[in-house]
Design a protein around this motif. Structure first.
Motif, short mmCIF file in Angstrom:
data_model
loop_
_atom_site.label_atom_id
_atom_site.label_comp_id
_atom_site.label_asym_id
_atom_site.label_seq_id
_atom_site.Cartn_x
_atom_site.Cartn_y
_atom_site.Cartn_z
N TYR A 287 44.35 19.33 -36.00
CA TYR A 287 42.89 19.51 -35.00
C TYR A 287 42.24 20.65 -35.26
O TYR A 287 42.27 21.91 -35.28
CB TYR A 287 43.70 20.04 -33.06
CG TYR A 287 44.79 18.53 -32.91
CD1 TYR A 287 46.38 18.38 -32.87
CD2 TYR A 287 44.02 17.15 -32.06
CE1 TYR A 287 46.70 17.39 -32.54
CE2 TYR A 287 44.90 16.25 -32.19
CZ TYR A 287 46.40 16.95 -32.00
OH TYR A 287 47.06 15.19 -31.77
N GLY B 199 39.05 24.01 -29.75
CA GLY B 199 37.62 24.91 -29.67
C GLY B 199 37.86 25.24 -28.56
O GLY B 199 38.88 25.14 -27.37
N ALA C 101 34.77 27.48 -32.05
CA ALA C 101 35.57 26.19 -32.25
C ALA C 101 35.84 26.60 -34.32
O ALA C 101 35.74 27.90 -34.99
CB ALA C 101 34.73 25.01 -32.74
N ALA D 137 40.41 22.74 -26.25
CA ALA D 137 40.55 21.70 -26.27
C ALA D 137 40.87 21.83 -27.48
O ALA D 137 40.65 22.58 -28.66
CB ALA D 137 39.16 21.00 -25.39
N ALA D 138 41.37 20.39 -28.08
CA ALA D 138 41.85 20.00 -29.84
C ALA D 138 41.08 18.32 -29.22
O ALA D 138 40.89 18.02 -28.97
CB ALA D 138 43.13 19.88 -29.56
N LYS D 139 40.79 18.36 -30.68
CA LYS D 139 40.16 17.12 -31.37
C LYS D 139 40.86 16.64 -32.52
O LYS D 139 40.91 17.64 -33.75
CB LYS D 139 38.95 17.26 -31.86
CG LYS D 139 38.67 16.04 -32.25
CD LYS D 139 37.03 16.14 -32.16
CE LYS D 139 36.83 14.42 -33.28
NZ LYS D 139 36.78 13.26 -32.33
N GLU E 34 31.86 18.80 -25.73
CA GLU E 34 32.86 18.55 -25.24
C GLU E 34 33.56 17.14 -25.34
O GLU E 34 34.21 17.30 -24.89
CB GLU E 34 33.04 18.62 -23.74
CG GLU E 34 31.68 19.25 -23.16
CD GLU E 34 32.01 19.39 -21.22
OE1 GLU E 34 31.00 19.92 -21.04
OE2 GLU E 34 33.02 19.22 -20.66
N GLU F 83 33.87 14.83 -27.57
CA GLU F 83 34.29 14.43 -28.18
C GLU F 83 35.13 15.03 -28.57
O GLU F 83 36.50 14.93 -29.57
CB GLU F 83 33.70 15.44 -29.41
CG GLU F 83 32.25 14.30 -29.95
CD GLU F 83 31.70 14.61 -30.84
OE1 GLU F 83 32.69 14.70 -32.37
OE2 GLU F 83 30.64 14.72 -31.77
N TYR F 84 35.88 15.95 -27.48
CA TYR F 84 37.24 15.99 -27.55
C TYR F 84 38.41 15.83 -27.18
O TYR F 84 38.32 15.38 -26.44
CB TYR F 84 37.54 18.36 -27.08
CG TYR F 84 37.19 19.39 -27.77
CD1 TYR F 84 35.52 19.36 -28.30
CD2 TYR F 84 37.67 19.55 -29.24
CE1 TYR F 84 34.73 20.02 -28.62
CE2 TYR F 84 37.18 20.96 -29.92
CZ TYR F 84 35.59 21.22 -29.39
OH TYR F 84 35.35 21.97 -31.34
N ASP F 85 39.76 15.41 -27.57
CA ASP F 85 40.95 14.87 -27.28
C ASP F 85 41.58 15.54 -26.17
O ASP F 85 41.53 14.56 -24.45
CB ASP F 85 41.62 14.02 -27.87
CG ASP F 85 40.79 13.63 -29.23
OD1 ASP F 85 41.16 13.86 -29.91
OD2 ASP F 85 40.02 13.19 -29.17
N TRP G 269 42.51 18.78 -23.28
CA TRP G 269 42.24 20.27 -22.62
C TRP G 269 42.73 20.43 -22.09
O TRP G 269 43.67 20.16 -21.04
CB TRP G 269 41.05 19.58 -21.55
CG TRP G 269 39.66 19.08 -22.31
CD1 TRP G 269 39.47 17.59 -23.21
CD2 TRP G 269 38.99 19.96 -22.81
NE1 TRP G 269 38.32 17.80 -23.47
CE2 TRP G 269 37.67 19.15 -23.47
CE3 TRP G 269 38.20 21.82 -22.46
CZ2 TRP G 269 36.44 19.57 -23.71
CZ3 TRP G 269 36.67 21.52 -22.45
CH2 TRP G 269 35.84 20.93 -23.63
#
Length: 126
Positions: A32, A35, A50, A97-99, A110, A112-114, A116
């Protein structure tokens, strides 16, 4: 599903330091992009920093470069934000946050992040 929990916020005087932590549960963070964002009262949420999935690349908003450092410990499922020389205008709720992404991907958006966290309050007194 990834659950993120921030900690480390609090009250600090201007010029002081805080270290925020973001702990993940549910799965490893090693795949991941992570951010940190913040939202001040009456303002939109903004990108702060990030770090790539491997930790090999870091990215910062211009306003925090040289003062904030993002890092991660994938073995501990934790991401950190060391904040130095804090300013009163940086009072905000800070979110991690994590993507899910490749190690070469980076975004400040924000949307695009999966996943929170719930946020942690940072108050900087002048």
């Amino acid at each position: 599903q990834v659950q993120l929990v921030e900690s480390g916020g609090g009250l600090v005087q201007a010029g002081g330091s805080l270290r925020l932590s973001c702990a993940a549960s549910g799965r490893t963070l090693s795949r991941y992009l992570m951010g940190w964002f913040r939202q001040a009262p009456g303002k939109e949420r903004e990108f702060v920093a990030a770090i790539s999935a491997s930790g090999g690349s870091t990215y910062y908003a211009d306003s925090v470069k040289g003062r904030f450092t993002i890092s991660r410990d994938n073995g501990k499922y934790t991401v950190y934000l060391q904040m130095n020389s804090l300013k009163s205008e940086e009072t905000a709720v800070y979110y991690c946050a994590a993507k899910y992404s490749s190690d070469y991907y980076y975004t400040e958006s924000e949307s695009e992040y999966d996943y929170w966290g719930q946020g942690t309050q940072v108050t900087v007194s002048s």
